[in-house]
Write a protein that holds these residues in place. Structure first.
Motif, PDB file in Angstrom:
ATOM      1  N   LEU A 162      15.055  31.777   9.081  1.00  0.00           N
ATOM      2  CA  LEU A 162      14.213  30.590   9.540  1.00  0.00           C
ATOM      3  C   LEU A 162      12.714  30.855   8.949  1.00  0.00           C
ATOM      4  CD1 LEU A 162      13.565  28.222  11.467  1.00  0.00           C
ATOM      5  CD2 LEU A 162      13.048  30.150  13.292  1.00  0.00           C
ATOM      6  N   GLU A 163      12.251  32.136   8.878  1.00  0.00           N
ATOM      7  CA  GLU A 163      10.809  32.612   8.374  1.00  0.00           C
ATOM      8  C   GLU A 163      10.715  32.062   7.166  1.00  0.00           C
ATOM      9  OE1 GLU A 163       7.120  33.611   9.047  1.00  0.00           O
ATOM     10  OE2 GLU A 163       8.625  33.669  10.506  1.00  0.00           O
ATOM     11  N   TYR A 164      11.699  32.424   6.267  1.00  0.00           N
ATOM     12  CA  TYR A 164      11.914  32.113   4.817  1.00  0.00           C
ATOM     13  C   TYR A 164      11.815  30.664   4.665  1.00  0.00           C
ATOM     14  CZ  TYR A 164      13.407  31.168   0.232  1.00  0.00           C
ATOM     15  OH  TYR A 164      13.264  30.854  -1.155  1.00  0.00           O
ATOM     16  N   MET A 165      12.555  29.900   5.618  1.00  0.00           N
ATOM     17  CA  MET A 165      12.435  28.420   5.227  1.00  0.00           C
ATOM     18  C   MET A 165      11.009  27.631   5.897  1.00  0.00           C
ATOM     19  SD  MET A 165      16.282  27.378   6.905  1.00  0.00           S
ATOM     20  CE  MET A 165      16.131  25.776   6.234  1.00  0.00           C
ATOM     21  N   ARG A 166      10.263  28.511   6.887  1.00  0.00           N
ATOM     22  CA  ARG A 166       9.069  27.857   7.214  1.00  0.00           C
ATOM     23  C   ARG A 166       8.044  28.101   6.176  1.00  0.00           C
ATOM     24  NH1 ARG A 166       8.773  30.302  13.500  1.00  0.00           N
ATOM     25  NH2 ARG A 166       9.978  28.714  14.562  1.00  0.00           N
ATOM     26  N   LYS A 220       8.659  28.546   3.134  1.00  0.00           N
ATOM     27  CA  LYS A 220       9.066  27.673   1.893  1.00  0.00           C
ATOM     28  C   LYS A 220       8.552  26.221   2.306  1.00  0.00           C
ATOM     29  CE  LYS A 220      13.208  26.055  -0.774  1.00  0.00           C
ATOM     30  NZ  LYS A 220      14.402  25.973  -0.713  1.00  0.00           N
ATOM     31  N   ASN A 221       8.791  25.686   3.374  1.00  0.00           N
ATOM     32  CA  ASN A 221       8.226  24.483   3.792  1.00  0.00           C
ATOM     33  C   ASN A 221       6.715  24.362   3.860  1.00  0.00           C
ATOM     34  OD1 ASN A 221       8.443  21.836   4.752  1.00  0.00           O
ATOM     35  ND2 ASN A 221       8.493  22.384   6.745  1.00  0.00           N
ATOM     36  N   GLN A 222       5.905  25.354   4.478  1.00  0.00           N
ATOM     37  CA  GLN A 222       4.555  25.288   4.057  1.00  0.00           C
ATOM     38  C   GLN A 222       4.120  25.346   2.806  1.00  0.00           C
ATOM     39  OE1 GLN A 222       3.450  28.630   6.798  1.00  0.00           O
ATOM     40  NE2 GLN A 222       3.715  27.507   8.416  1.00  0.00           N
ATOM     41  N   VAL A 223       4.825  26.066   1.969  1.00  0.00           N
ATOM     42  CA  VAL A 223       4.394  26.136   0.601  1.00  0.00           C
ATOM     43  C   VAL A 223       4.519  24.701  -0.352  1.00  0.00           C
ATOM     44  CG1 VAL A 223       4.739  27.391  -1.782  1.00  0.00           C
ATOM     45  CG2 VAL A 223       4.649  28.512   0.325  1.00  0.00           C
ATOM     46  N   LEU A 224       5.613  24.339   0.001  1.00  0.00           N
ATOM     47  CA  LEU A 224       5.988  22.867  -0.605  1.00  0.00           C
ATOM     48  C   LEU A 224       5.143  21.841  -0.138  1.00  0.00           C
ATOM     49  CD1 LEU A 224       9.961  22.991  -0.569  1.00  0.00           C
ATOM     50  CD2 LEU A 224       8.324  23.278  -2.564  1.00  0.00           C
ATOM     51  N   ASP A 225       4.715  21.987   1.352  1.00  0.00           N
ATOM     52  CA  ASP A 225       3.816  21.006   1.891  1.00  0.00           C
ATOM     53  C   ASP A 225       2.425  20.984   1.057  1.00  0.00           C
ATOM     54  OD1 ASP A 225       5.702  19.681   3.398  1.00  0.00           O
ATOM     55  OD2 ASP A 225       5.125  20.752   5.223  1.00  0.00           O
ATOM     56  N   THR A 226       1.949  22.058   0.868  1.00  0.00           N
ATOM     57  CA  THR A 226       0.695  22.463   0.148  1.00  0.00           C
ATOM     58  C   THR A 226       0.587  22.052  -1.182  1.00  0.00           C
ATOM     59  OG1 THR A 226       1.172  24.778   0.007  1.00  0.00           O
ATOM     60  CG2 THR A 226      -0.070  24.180   1.828  1.00  0.00           C
ATOM     61  N   LEU A 227       1.678  22.336  -1.750  1.00  0.00           N
ATOM     62  CA  LEU A 227       1.973  21.832  -3.197  1.00  0.00           C
ATOM     63  C   LEU A 227       1.883  20.244  -3.380  1.00  0.00           C
ATOM     64  CD1 LEU A 227       4.541  24.499  -4.783  1.00  0.00           C
ATOM     65  CD2 LEU A 227       1.935  24.310  -4.953  1.00  0.00           C
ATOM     66  N   PHE A 228       2.366  19.447  -2.655  1.00  0.00           N
ATOM     67  CA  PHE A 228       2.490  18.100  -2.895  1.00  0.00           C
ATOM     68  C   PHE A 228       1.362  17.480  -1.987  1.00  0.00           C
ATOM     69  CE2 PHE A 228       7.014  19.357  -3.447  1.00  0.00           C
ATOM     70  CZ  PHE A 228       6.978  18.702  -4.917  1.00  0.00           C
TER      71      PHE A 228
END
Length: 95
Positions: free
Chosen positions: A81-85, A87-95
């Motif tokens: 779950l921590e990894y998914m969070r 990953k989600n935060q990093v992907l959100d900041t890239l787009f």
């Protein structure tokens, strides 16, 4: 050689010993059965309690093993779950 007197003494002693075995009557049998019953009554609770403790501890060990497995699984799920969070935060900041 054994003298006649010694033979008679040996036979008399043998008859005395054998007569002791013939005196086992019904009262003696009842006493033996009663004694065995009392021993059984004293031993049965101990056996029952030991068996109960054994099976209870066996169940406790099984539950502890399951608890440890679930605890480890929970740790792995939290890590995912921590990894998914992340990953989600990093992907959100890239787009």
């Amino acid at each position: 050689m054994i003298k006649q007197v010694e033979k008679k003494e040996l036979l008399e002693e043998l008859e005395e010993v054998q007569s002791g075995y013939k005196n086992l009557d019904f009262k003696f049998l009842i006493m033996v059965i009663l004694t065995m019953f009392i021993v059984f009554l004293l031993a049965f609770p101990k056996i029952y309690i030991r068996n109960h403790i054994y099976y209870t501890s066996k169940n406790i060990n099984k539950l502890l093993d399951e608890y440890q497995i679930l605890k480890e699984e929970n740790r792995l799920l939290k890590q995912k779950l921590e990894y998914m969070r992340f990953k989600n935060q990093v992907l959100d900041t890239l787009f």
